[in-house]
Design a protein around this motif. Structure first.
Motif, short mmCIF file in Angstrom:
data_model
loop_
_atom_site.label_atom_id
_atom_site.label_comp_id
_atom_site.label_asym_id
_atom_site.label_seq_id
_atom_site.Cartn_x
_atom_site.Cartn_y
_atom_site.Cartn_z
N UNK A 130 5.14 -5.80 0.11
CA UNK A 130 3.74 -5.61 0.49
C UNK A 130 3.12 -6.98 0.73
N UNK A 131 2.52 -7.16 1.91
CA UNK A 131 1.94 -8.44 2.26
C UNK A 131 0.44 -8.38 2.50
N UNK A 132 0.00 -9.19 3.42
CA UNK A 132 -1.43 -9.28 3.74
C UNK A 132 -2.00 -7.91 4.12
N UNK A 133 -3.17 -7.58 3.56
CA UNK A 133 -3.87 -6.32 3.82
C UNK A 133 -3.00 -5.10 3.49
N UNK A 134 -2.10 -5.28 2.51
CA UNK A 134 -1.21 -4.21 2.02
C UNK A 134 -0.25 -3.70 3.09
N UNK A 135 0.03 -4.52 4.08
CA UNK A 135 1.00 -4.11 5.11
C UNK A 135 2.42 -4.36 4.62
N UNK A 136 3.30 -3.41 4.91
CA UNK A 136 4.72 -3.55 4.55
C UNK A 136 5.43 -4.43 5.58
N UNK A 137 6.39 -5.21 5.09
CA UNK A 137 7.24 -5.99 5.99
C UNK A 137 8.62 -6.11 5.36
N UNK A 138 9.61 -6.48 6.16
CA UNK A 138 10.98 -6.66 5.68
C UNK A 138 11.15 -8.09 5.18
N UNK A 184 -7.49 -2.05 -9.45
CA UNK A 184 -8.26 -2.43 -8.27
C UNK A 184 -8.40 -3.95 -8.13
N UNK A 185 -8.69 -4.65 -9.23
CA UNK A 185 -8.90 -6.10 -9.12
C UNK A 185 -7.62 -6.86 -8.81
N UNK A 186 -6.47 -6.24 -9.09
CA UNK A 186 -5.20 -6.89 -8.75
C UNK A 186 -5.01 -7.01 -7.24
N UNK A 187 -5.63 -6.10 -6.48
CA UNK A 187 -5.40 -6.03 -5.04
C UNK A 187 -6.04 -7.18 -4.27
#
Length: 221
Positions: free
Chosen positions: A42-50, A134-137
């Protein structure tokens, strides 16, 4: 920041290609399976990447062991110690690659793709993100990094909550100068942690040997 990322990744890649060839060949020799380990993160803005790493574990191993461990340190805020010393999934020589962070180097390709930065929070695994409060995000507000403030501030000696606070602090004070400072501190920090890890392993081996000698002396009596 993006110019620093691309320039640093390209320069690093030029010097790392021979090392990549040697490490890749070694992994293929000692363990059947692919040279690289690919995983959804999980990366920027909660987007998944490989996400790419050199494979340091046996192919198709059980991920449930780490999932349970991750949930434990997230929910109970315990130090984020790794399972490396007792993990039977690790291939021969894999512990050395992990202690020296050599297994992380293929993430230069993630940086060139724009999924990661040289500096930022470490990208988490989806099942870890599912446990976040929530604050972890807030750590998803910047690109994840190959290195970061957490890595040069204690890394696995710190608890999960301490890591998140450092990630948020980095986000609030982010600058090119901060990135350069963290990059310069990364190598000596990694070497220091590796030396500490090898020292701890030697001490454990010495204690086991002393225990065996003590047991043998009692049997001889």
């Amino acid at each position: 920041k993006r110019v620093l990322d691309v320039t640093g990744a390209l320069v690093g890649l030029v010097f790392l290609i021979p090392l990549f060839a040697v490490i890749g060949l070694y992994i293929k020799i000692v363990s059947p399976g692919p040279m690289l380990f690919k995983q959804k993160r999980i990366g920027f803005a909660r987007r998944e990447f490989t996400f790419y790493k050199f494979r340091t574990m046996h192919h198709n191993n059980n991920q449930g062991v780490h999932s349970h461990h991750a949930k434990d340190f997230i929910n109970f805020d315990r130090p984020m110690t790794k399972l490396d010393e007792v993990d039977p999934r690790i291939i021969p020589g894999g512990r050395i690659l992990r202690k020296l962070a050599i297994d992380e180097l293929p993430q230069v390709f993630n940086i060139l793709k724009g999924d990661m930065s040289l500096v930022g929070p470490r990208p988490c695994i989806p099942y870890e993100a599912d446990e976040y409060h929530q604050w972890h995000t807030h750590r998803f507000s910047v690109l994840p990094g190959l290195t970061g403030l957490w890595q040069v501030s204690g890394k696995n000696h710190l608890t999960f909550q301490e890591m998140i606070r450092l990630d948020i602090e980095y986000q609030r004070k982010m600058s090119i100068w901060a990135d350069l400072w963290i990059i310069l501190r990364t190598f000596p920090t990694v070497m220091g942690l590796a030396v500490e890890g090898f020292g701890n392993r030697l001490r454990r081996g010495k204690r086991r040997l002393q225990a065996l000698e003590h047991t043998q002396s009692e049997l001889d009596e």
